[in-house]
Write an enzyme that holds these catalytic residues in place. Structure first.
Site, PDB file in Angstrom:
ATOM      1  N   HIS A   1      12.266 -23.719  -8.167  1.00 13.49           N
ATOM      2  CA  HIS A   1      12.774 -22.375  -8.957  1.00 13.49           C
ATOM      3  C   HIS A   1      13.914 -23.058  -9.924  1.00 13.49           C
ATOM      4  O   HIS A   1      13.928 -22.631 -11.041  1.00 13.49           O
ATOM      5  CB  HIS A   1      13.462 -21.412  -8.177  1.00 13.49           C
ATOM      6  CG  HIS A   1      14.451 -20.543  -8.625  1.00 13.49           C
ATOM      7  ND1 HIS A   1      13.873 -19.600  -9.662  1.00 13.49           N
ATOM      8  CD2 HIS A   1      15.686 -20.291  -8.424  1.00 13.49           C
ATOM      9  CE1 HIS A   1      15.155 -18.803 -10.109  1.00 13.49           C
ATOM     10  NE2 HIS A   1      16.236 -19.418  -9.158  1.00 13.49           N
TER      11      HIS A   1
ATOM     12  N   HIS B   1      22.277 -24.479 -10.050  1.00 12.63           N
ATOM     13  CA  HIS B   1      22.705 -22.798 -10.145  1.00 12.63           C
ATOM     14  C   HIS B   1      22.768 -22.194  -8.793  1.00 12.63           C
ATOM     15  O   HIS B   1      23.397 -21.394  -8.655  1.00 12.63           O
ATOM     16  CB  HIS B   1      22.257 -22.146 -11.118  1.00 12.63           C
ATOM     17  CG  HIS B   1      20.836 -21.482 -10.551  1.00 12.63           C
ATOM     18  ND1 HIS B   1      19.532 -21.990 -10.903  1.00 12.63           N
ATOM     19  CD2 HIS B   1      20.573 -20.474  -9.945  1.00 12.63           C
ATOM     20  CE1 HIS B   1      18.584 -21.074 -10.686  1.00 12.63           C
ATOM     21  NE2 HIS B   1      19.123 -20.139  -9.809  1.00 12.63           N
TER      22      HIS B   1
ATOM     23  N   GLU C   1      25.612 -21.214  -3.609  1.00 11.06           N
ATOM     24  CA  GLU C   1      25.239 -19.844  -2.959  1.00 11.06           C
ATOM     25  C   GLU C   1      24.472 -20.070  -1.679  1.00 11.06           C
ATOM     26  O   GLU C   1      24.792 -19.531  -0.834  1.00 11.06           O
ATOM     27  CB  GLU C   1      24.543 -18.924  -3.939  1.00 11.06           C
ATOM     28  CG  GLU C   1      23.981 -17.734  -3.478  1.00 11.06           C
ATOM     29  CD  GLU C   1      24.874 -16.626  -3.527  1.00 11.06           C
ATOM     30  OE1 GLU C   1      26.069 -16.989  -3.923  1.00 11.06           O
ATOM     31  OE2 GLU C   1      24.921 -15.455  -2.849  1.00 11.06           O
ATOM     32  N   ASP C   2      23.741 -20.982  -1.890  1.00 10.12           N
ATOM     33  CA  ASP C   2      22.584 -21.346  -0.727  1.00 10.12           C
ATOM     34  C   ASP C   2      22.606 -22.587   0.004  1.00 10.12           C
ATOM     35  O   ASP C   2      21.819 -22.578   1.183  1.00 10.12           O
ATOM     36  CB  ASP C   2      21.108 -21.082  -1.512  1.00 10.12           C
ATOM     37  CG  ASP C   2      21.040 -19.857  -2.122  1.00 10.12           C
ATOM     38  OD1 ASP C   2      21.644 -18.844  -1.888  1.00 10.12           O
ATOM     39  OD2 ASP C   2      20.040 -19.958  -2.654  1.00 10.12           O
TER      40      ASP C   2
ATOM     41  N   ASP D   1      17.117 -17.432 -14.863  1.00  5.36           N
ATOM     42  CA  ASP D   1      17.142 -17.263 -13.569  1.00  5.36           C
ATOM     43  C   ASP D   1      16.215 -15.834 -13.412  1.00  5.36           C
ATOM     44  O   ASP D   1      15.291 -16.055 -12.629  1.00  5.36           O
ATOM     45  CB  ASP D   1      18.500 -17.044 -12.868  1.00  5.36           C
ATOM     46  CG  ASP D   1      18.586 -17.057 -11.411  1.00  5.36           C
ATOM     47  OD1 ASP D   1      17.654 -17.545 -10.825  1.00  5.36           O
ATOM     48  OD2 ASP D   1      19.414 -16.225 -11.052  1.00  5.36           O
TER      49      ASP D   1
ATOM     50  N   ASP E   1       2.795   1.507 -35.236  1.00  5.76           N
ATOM     51  CA  ASP E   1       3.344   0.307 -35.099  1.00  5.76           C
ATOM     52  C   ASP E   1       2.922  -0.747 -34.213  1.00  5.76           C
ATOM     53  O   ASP E   1       3.703  -1.686 -33.889  1.00  5.76           O
ATOM     54  CB  ASP E   1       4.913   0.349 -35.469  1.00  5.76           C
ATOM     55  CG  ASP E   1       5.490   1.072 -34.337  1.00  5.76           C
ATOM     56  OD1 ASP E   1       4.715   1.454 -33.495  1.00  5.76           O
ATOM     57  OD2 ASP E   1       6.822   0.822 -34.117  1.00  5.76           O
TER      58      ASP E   1
HETATM   59 MN    MN Z   1      18.388 -18.458  -8.828  1.00  6.86          MN
END
Ligand code: MN
Length: 718
Positions: free
Chosen positions: A54, A78, A82-83, A145, A264
């Site tokens: 990811h 990133h 957090e994880d 993300d 359009d």
């Molecule tokens: Mn992520």
């Protein structure tokens, strides 16, 4: 849009980085990958792949956008804070403060739970996200993300698909739009729609496939390009695009249109070097294809309020399929893409009083330059959180976000929640501790207003602490209701003082009648009400005194009407090419009713406060010259300027008429400033063209030439 994606790998990212024309620090990316890979080890995505795929995929998306090494490294890292067990301090030590700041920013945005927040708050939220992402690159990482998560959302449970899709629609797609990353915006919307209304989504997808949309567009744009080149517009550049699925969805389901009624879905855009070419190209298009009635829009002569300029027309292709054509110069395109601010961005070193959208204009330009340029200079680094220096976002204990101007105090916050909260406030708590009401609130603070009994009310000093007009008005309203006598006394004293200051003396026997008249004009019934309104601030003294002066002067003047229009006589000097007898260098404007041109016989009218307006001698509005406000005027010899004149003409044939007129004007080198046309009931076309000419003689000459054209009749100057 495919629904299955290949699984990203770091080897692939390495190869793409090496192939990129920009320079990247591959060694740094490898280090980031090693740390992320090790710390996510054993974690899997819902779909079963190793988690590390990811962040690598997100980095690939950012590479496509032309983002820099730091952004890519931060994307790879990133989710580690957090994880996993990795801390921000470790990131700072190993990768430096800049990358750590980016990772921290993304982590913070991830921690906000939007699904509990009401829809009406979406705009506040979007703004708050900007304010919180201290560096705009944080926002771009977050968008990629989200895009990757939406691409792989089939693995989510249905409820999560809907929650994430709503959030994507309401928060992230609008942000991508504002940053000008339009393809990301459209993919986010289409993917969200696919989860929110799968039936509608598939219906439109099938319709597009059935109509072989891509081949159709390619074919028409090739034939248009060929025709433009034959006609001499060799520098013409064409782009074409298909409306997004969500764009079509909105027209079909929200505006109740049939697929075939959406004009359009297919759009061709033509870029040219100058305005004359734009009108010429329009003639070519209308010659090639049948224009649909009422679909021509000339935003060149009448730009949209935001400054947008372009010619729009919808024509019928040879297959009977309508498509939209937009014709514009490159310069107009710049303005359309980057807003009007694009023009004065460099002049103005970045003043603070611009809106978020105006400020994002240059973010968009930077993103664009990043993508195109080969040098690795880190432009985006410089865009810190000053995107919204004038706004702060504060939470109530319930989680509502209140947006306030920077510098706002606790009082503003309390009144922004509700006037009853403000009026009953006895104090406020920040993080559980009491803070003074003068405290200037900051983005991210959670503030609890402590309230007392209902009848306490604000104090007059609060007016000095409050900064928003909302809070001030609410405080005044309270005083208006609760403190009438006080207000009357205060208002009366203030007015008397102001009258003295302005040397206005009204005889005592006239005073009551005079002021009652004034009060009535301000929609108040009595002098008392007038005083009271002044006292609580419902009427501003500055506005009232202007009214009083006007009325005072009027009364004085009606006493002696000869004084009204006395003009000092002097020898005439020209201004704007016009000499007005008796007045030097006065402000001169040409009246709209008859648009006089040099050579026309003219006369001037002294307006109240706006100088002299010049009319043609035979103008219907200049027939009764008895008033002393009419003055003689004549053209200054040697005037050489251009003037605009508007002609109305009837064409016997829609298409040929337009091209005849534009070609003739082009040959005579007469610039077209604006052009409008509409079909009449009997199948003819009524055109209105505004052109620039040097003088009346020139105009007569032009009209004579146009009258000779085969399809044109009835030329009138308006
Ligand atoms: Mn992520």
């Amino acid at each position: 849009m495919e629904n299955t994606f290949h699984i990203a790998s770091f080897e692939e990212l390495e190869r793409l980085v090496e192939e990129s024309p920009r320079n990247y620090d591959l060694e740094l990316l490898r280090r980031a990958y090693r740390l992320a890979e090790a710390s996510h080890k054993g974690q899997c995505r819902k779909s079963g792949e190793p988690y590390i795929t990811h962040p690598v995929a997100v980095a690939e998306l950012l590479l496509e956008l032309g983002m820099d090494t730091e952004t890519l490294a931060a994307a790879i890292l990133h989710d580690v804070v957090e994880d996993t067990d990795i801390t921000l301090e470790q990131i700072t030590q190993q990768f430096g403060a800049d990358i750590a700041l980016l990772v921290d920013g993304v982590t913070k945005l991830t921690q906000i739970n939007f699904s509990s927040i009401e829809e009406r708050q979406a705009e506040n939220l979007r703004k708050m996200l900007f304010a919180m992402s201290k560096d705009i690159r944080v926002m771009v990482i977050k968008l990629c993300d989200r895009l990757h998560n939406m691409r792989t959302g089939d693995a989510w449970a249905p409820q999560k698909q809907r929650d994430k899709s709503l959030e994507t629609m309401e928060v992230y797609a609008p942000i991508a739009h504002r940053l000008g990353i339009y393809h990301v915006k459209e993919e986010l919307e289409d993917r969200a729609l696919r989860y929110l209304d799968p039936i509608g989504y598939n219906e439109i997808k099938n319709l597009i496939e059935k109509n072989s949309a891509d081949q159709f567009l390619e074919k028409i744009s090739n034939s248009i390009k060929a025709r433009l080149q034959e006609t001499g517009m060799t520098s013409a550049h064409l782009e074409y695009r298909l409306k997004s699925i969500y764009g079509i969805y909105r027209k079909m389901y929200m505006h109740n249109k049939e697929f075939a009624e959406i004009y359009d879905i297919y759009a061709v855009r033509i870029f040219l070097d100058n305005v004359a070419e734009c009108y010429n190209a329009l003639g070519v298009i209308h010659d090639m294809y049948h224009p649909l009635p009422n679909r021509f829009k000339d935003y060149i002569s009448t730009p949209k309020p935001n400054g947008y300029k372009s010619l729009h027309t919808t024509v019928l292709g040879h297959e009977g399929i309508p498509f939209e054509v937009q014709i514009r110069t490159w310069e107009m395109h710049q303005t359309a893409e980057y807003g009007v601010a694009a023009h004065w961005k460099y002049k103005d070193g970045g003043g603070n009083n611009r809106t978020l959208d105006e400020r994002l204009v240059w973010v968009r330009q930077l993103l664009e330059t990043q993508r195109d340029s080969e040098d690795t200079e880190d432009l985006l680094r410089n865009i810190k959180s000053d995107l919204l220096p004038e706004e702060v976002f504060v939470f109530t204990p319930k989680g509502d976000v209140i947006s306030l101007p920077a510098g706002a105090t606790i009082i503003d916050f309390a009144y922004a929640i509700h006037s009853a909260v403000g009026n009953r406030m006895i104090g406020a708590k920040l993080n559980g501790k009491m803070v003074p009401i003068e405290h200037k609130v900051q983005t991210g603070e959670i503030i609890e207003i402590v309230t007392g009994p209902a009848n306490k009310g604000p104090s007059r000093d609060w007016l000095k602490v409050a900064t928003t007009s909302e809070a001030k008005n609410k405080i005044r309203t309270w005083f208006k209701k609760e403190r009438k006598e006080e207000n009357i006394a205060e208002g009366k004293a203030a007015l008397e003082k102001e009258l003295r200051r302005n040397l206005i003396s009204i005889p005592e026997d006239k005073y009551e009648g005079f002021m009652t008249d004034i009060a009535k004009k301000m929609r108040l019934n009595t002098i008392e009400e007038l005083y009271a309104a002044l006292g609580y601030g419902g009427i501003l003294m500055s506005k009232l005194i202007v009214r009083i002066k006007e009325e005072y002067n009027r009364v004085l003047k009606t006493a002696d009407p000869t004084e009204v229009f006395q003009i000092p006589k002097k020898t005439g000097k020209s201004s704007n090419g016009v000499v007005v007898e008796g007045i030097d260098n006065c402000l001169v404007k040409f009246s709209k009713c008859c648009s006089p041109l040099p050579g026309d016989e003219i006369v001037g009218f002294i307006t109240r406060g706006f100088g002299v307006s010049i009319h043609k001698r035979d103008c219907a509005n200049a027939q009764n010259l008895d008033s002393p406000r009419w003055v003689k005027a004549y053209w200054d010899a040697g005037v050489r300027e251009t003037f605009t004149a508007t002609l109305e003409l009837i064409s016997m044939d829609n298409v040929k008429g337009i091209s005849e007129v534009t070609t003739q004007l082009g040959n005579m080198r007469v610039p077209i400033n604006a052009m409008n046309m509409r079909s009449t009931k009997d199948g003819r076309m009524q055109m209105s063209i505004t052109i620039s000419v040097n003088n009346a003689e020139h105009l007569t000459n032009v009209i004579e030439k146009l009258q000779k054209l085969k399809h044109i009749t009835n030329i009138t100057r308006v």
